[in-house]
Scaffold this motif. Structure first.
Motif, PDB file in Angstrom:
ATOM      1  N   PRO A 100      -1.628  -0.822  11.049  1.00  0.00           N
ATOM      2  CA  PRO A 100      -1.797   0.592  11.194  1.00  0.00           C
ATOM      3  C   PRO A 100      -3.166   0.712  11.594  1.00  0.00           C
ATOM      4  O   PRO A 100      -4.129   0.115  11.225  1.00  0.00           O
ATOM      5  CB  PRO A 100      -1.625   1.342   9.798  1.00  0.00           C
TER       6      PRO A 100
ATOM      7  N   SER B  54      -3.951   2.067   4.373  1.00  0.00           N
ATOM      8  CA  SER B  54      -3.616   0.534   3.948  1.00  0.00           C
ATOM      9  C   SER B  54      -4.517  -0.521   4.286  1.00  0.00           C
ATOM     10  O   SER B  54      -4.017  -1.690   4.215  1.00  0.00           O
ATOM     11  CB  SER B  54      -2.396   0.163   4.769  1.00  0.00           C
ATOM     12  N   ASN B  55      -5.504  -0.170   4.295  1.00  0.00           N
ATOM     13  CA  ASN B  55      -6.758  -1.114   4.551  1.00  0.00           C
ATOM     14  C   ASN B  55      -6.070  -2.408   5.719  1.00  0.00           C
ATOM     15  O   ASN B  55      -6.633  -3.460   5.478  1.00  0.00           O
ATOM     16  CB  ASN B  55      -7.161  -1.670   3.423  1.00  0.00           C
ATOM     17  N   TYR B  56      -5.376  -1.987   6.711  1.00  0.00           N
ATOM     18  CA  TYR B  56      -5.223  -2.845   7.730  1.00  0.00           C
ATOM     19  C   TYR B  56      -4.246  -3.967   7.334  1.00  0.00           C
ATOM     20  O   TYR B  56      -4.302  -4.901   7.865  1.00  0.00           O
ATOM     21  CB  TYR B  56      -6.152  -3.497   8.402  1.00  0.00           C
ATOM     22  N   LYS B  57      -3.346  -3.808   6.022  1.00  0.00           N
ATOM     23  CA  LYS B  57      -2.620  -4.955   5.910  1.00  0.00           C
ATOM     24  C   LYS B  57      -1.489  -4.858   6.988  1.00  0.00           C
ATOM     25  O   LYS B  57      -1.112  -3.891   7.633  1.00  0.00           O
ATOM     26  CB  LYS B  57      -1.770  -4.566   4.576  1.00  0.00           C
TER      27      LYS B  57
ATOM     28  N   LYS C 106     -11.571 -10.038   4.025  1.00  0.00           N
ATOM     29  CA  LYS C 106     -10.124  -9.750   3.494  1.00  0.00           C
ATOM     30  C   LYS C 106      -9.609 -11.137   3.271  1.00  0.00           C
ATOM     31  O   LYS C 106      -9.734 -12.124   4.235  1.00  0.00           O
ATOM     32  CB  LYS C 106      -9.488  -8.751   4.322  1.00  0.00           C
TER      33      LYS C 106
ATOM     34  N   TYR D 155      -5.368 -12.735   1.461  1.00  0.00           N
ATOM     35  CA  TYR D 155      -4.387 -12.243   1.242  1.00  0.00           C
ATOM     36  C   TYR D 155      -3.487 -13.744   0.658  1.00  0.00           C
ATOM     37  O   TYR D 155      -3.863 -14.616   1.222  1.00  0.00           O
ATOM     38  CB  TYR D 155      -3.534 -11.972   2.284  1.00  0.00           C
TER      39      TYR D 155
ATOM     40  N   TYR E 266       0.556 -14.603   0.146  1.00  0.00           N
ATOM     41  CA  TYR E 266       2.052 -14.210   0.553  1.00  0.00           C
ATOM     42  C   TYR E 266       2.904 -15.108  -0.060  1.00  0.00           C
ATOM     43  O   TYR E 266       2.749 -16.396  -0.061  1.00  0.00           O
ATOM     44  CB  TYR E 266       2.290 -14.178   2.121  1.00  0.00           C
TER      45      TYR E 266
ATOM     46  N   LEU F  67       4.085  -9.905   0.573  1.00  0.00           N
ATOM     47  CA  LEU F  67       2.532  -9.793   0.117  1.00  0.00           C
ATOM     48  C   LEU F  67       2.553  -9.713  -1.283  1.00  0.00           C
ATOM     49  O   LEU F  67       3.184  -8.718  -1.827  1.00  0.00           O
ATOM     50  CB  LEU F  67       1.940  -8.611   0.958  1.00  0.00           C
TER      51      LEU F  67
ATOM     52  N   TYR G 181      -3.840  -9.149  -2.742  1.00  0.00           N
ATOM     53  CA  TYR G 181      -5.182  -9.035  -1.501  1.00  0.00           C
ATOM     54  C   TYR G 181      -6.307  -9.070  -2.305  1.00  0.00           C
ATOM     55  O   TYR G 181      -6.491  -8.346  -3.157  1.00  0.00           O
ATOM     56  CB  TYR G 181      -4.481  -8.288  -0.481  1.00  0.00           C
TER      57      TYR G 181
ATOM     58  N   TYR H 265     -10.090  -7.390  -0.847  1.00  0.00           N
ATOM     59  CA  TYR H 265     -11.212  -6.735   0.072  1.00  0.00           C
ATOM     60  C   TYR H 265     -12.547  -7.354   0.192  1.00  0.00           C
ATOM     61  O   TYR H 265     -13.312  -7.048   0.962  1.00  0.00           O
ATOM     62  CB  TYR H 265     -11.323  -5.233  -0.019  1.00  0.00           C
TER      63      TYR H 265
ATOM     64  N   TYR I 107     -11.414  -3.474  11.161  1.00  0.00           N
ATOM     65  CA  TYR I 107     -10.569  -2.754  12.520  1.00  0.00           C
ATOM     66  C   TYR I 107      -9.168  -3.487  12.426  1.00  0.00           C
ATOM     67  O   TYR I 107      -8.983  -4.609  11.759  1.00  0.00           O
ATOM     68  CB  TYR I 107     -11.260  -3.425  13.530  1.00  0.00           C
ATOM     69  N   SER I 108      -8.384  -2.559  12.828  1.00  0.00           N
ATOM     70  CA  SER I 108      -6.852  -2.737  12.552  1.00  0.00           C
ATOM     71  C   SER I 108      -6.394  -3.821  13.720  1.00  0.00           C
ATOM     72  O   SER I 108      -5.436  -4.633  13.365  1.00  0.00           O
ATOM     73  CB  SER I 108      -6.079  -1.665  12.913  1.00  0.00           C
TER      74      SER I 108
ATOM     75  N   GLN J 126      -4.734 -11.628  11.159  1.00  0.00           N
ATOM     76  CA  GLN J 126      -5.050 -12.795  10.036  1.00  0.00           C
ATOM     77  C   GLN J 126      -4.895 -14.043  10.395  1.00  0.00           C
ATOM     78  O   GLN J 126      -4.208 -14.306  11.139  1.00  0.00           O
ATOM     79  CB  GLN J 126      -3.716 -12.386   9.020  1.00  0.00           C
TER      80      GLN J 126
END
Lengths: 114, 114
Positions: free
Chosen positions: A94, A98-101, B31, B33, B35, B45, B48, B50, B98-99, B103
């Motif tokens: 987004p 959502s912190n760009y998840k 960031k 994550y 999964y 997910l 996660y 930050y 930034y979106s 990843q």
């Protein structure tokens, strides 16, 4: 909330055939859109991305165009090879919140036969 | 290419054991994550982060826990493994802010609990 719907597989093609994997999304505003590929026994690799409407992402002969009017990001390749056999994931991030998840589609398994 | 490493690649272990799956990245990404990928390929997910000392639960409830004491390291721990924990676990990282930042994924740990 955000969601990604991609074409269910499995998809089986002969070498040199044309490939389309459909992907549509639901999100607020202008998300960034991605295609990832997962080869057998490996993690996901970024294949291509597009960050605004009408952008075309391309890599390794694959292309996808960000269509805001149809909320779509279909993956295409003009002539597939056996080495393209993998699982393909469409995803969005987004613009805000959502912190760009990433939100992923469920994946499409592609098998290319010689 | 992305520098994110997961160990072990494969682990077969008995019920009740404590397990730690390691994930390290050398890109300085804020960031990270985790999964869980089911046999049907879908990605969920589970955790996660930050940044250092920041961890959050993901969309899928998991009995595992994570920690982030150093930027480059994001281990996942199961205190008492059960057969229902059998799955593939993928670690990823991305730049913050930034979106449009993709990843980057490790090759995964395939975990089997007997």
């Amino acid at each position: 909330g955000d969601s990604v719907t991609q074409m269910e597989g499995p998809v089986t093609l002969s070498e040199e055939a044309f490939l389309t994997i459909n992907c549509t999304y639901t999100a607020t505003g202008y998300p960034s859109l991605f295609w990832y590929v997962q080869y057998p026994g490996e993690g996901l690799q970024l294949l291509l991305k597009a960050t605004k409407a009408d952008d075309k992402g391309s890599n390794k002969g694959f292309e996808a165009t960000y269509r805001k009017e149809t909320t779509s990001f279909h993956l295409e390749k003009g002539s597939v090879q056996v080495s393209d056999s993998a699982v393909y994931f469409c995803a969005l991030s987004p613009l805000r919140g959502s912190n760009y998840k990433l939100t992923f589609g469920k994946g499409t398994l592609l098998t290319v036969n010689p | 290419e992305a520098d994110i490493y997961q160990t072990p690649r494969y682990l077969v272990i008995g019920t009740g054991k404590k397990i730690t799956l390691e994930c390290s990245q050398t890109m300085g990404h804020d960031k990270m994550y985790w999964y869980q990928q089911d046999p049907g390929m879908e990605l969920h997910l589970i955790h996660y982060s930050y940044g250092v000392n920041s961890t959050e639960k993901g969309d899928l409830s998991s009995e595992s826990t994570v920690s982030r004491i150093r930027t480059e390291h994001f281990p996942l721990t199961l205190e008492s493994a059960r057969p229902s924990h059998t799955s593939q676990y993928l670690c990823a990282s991305s730049e913050g802010g930034y979106s449009n930042q993709p990843q980057h994924f490790g090759d995964g740990t395939r975990l089997s609990i007997l």
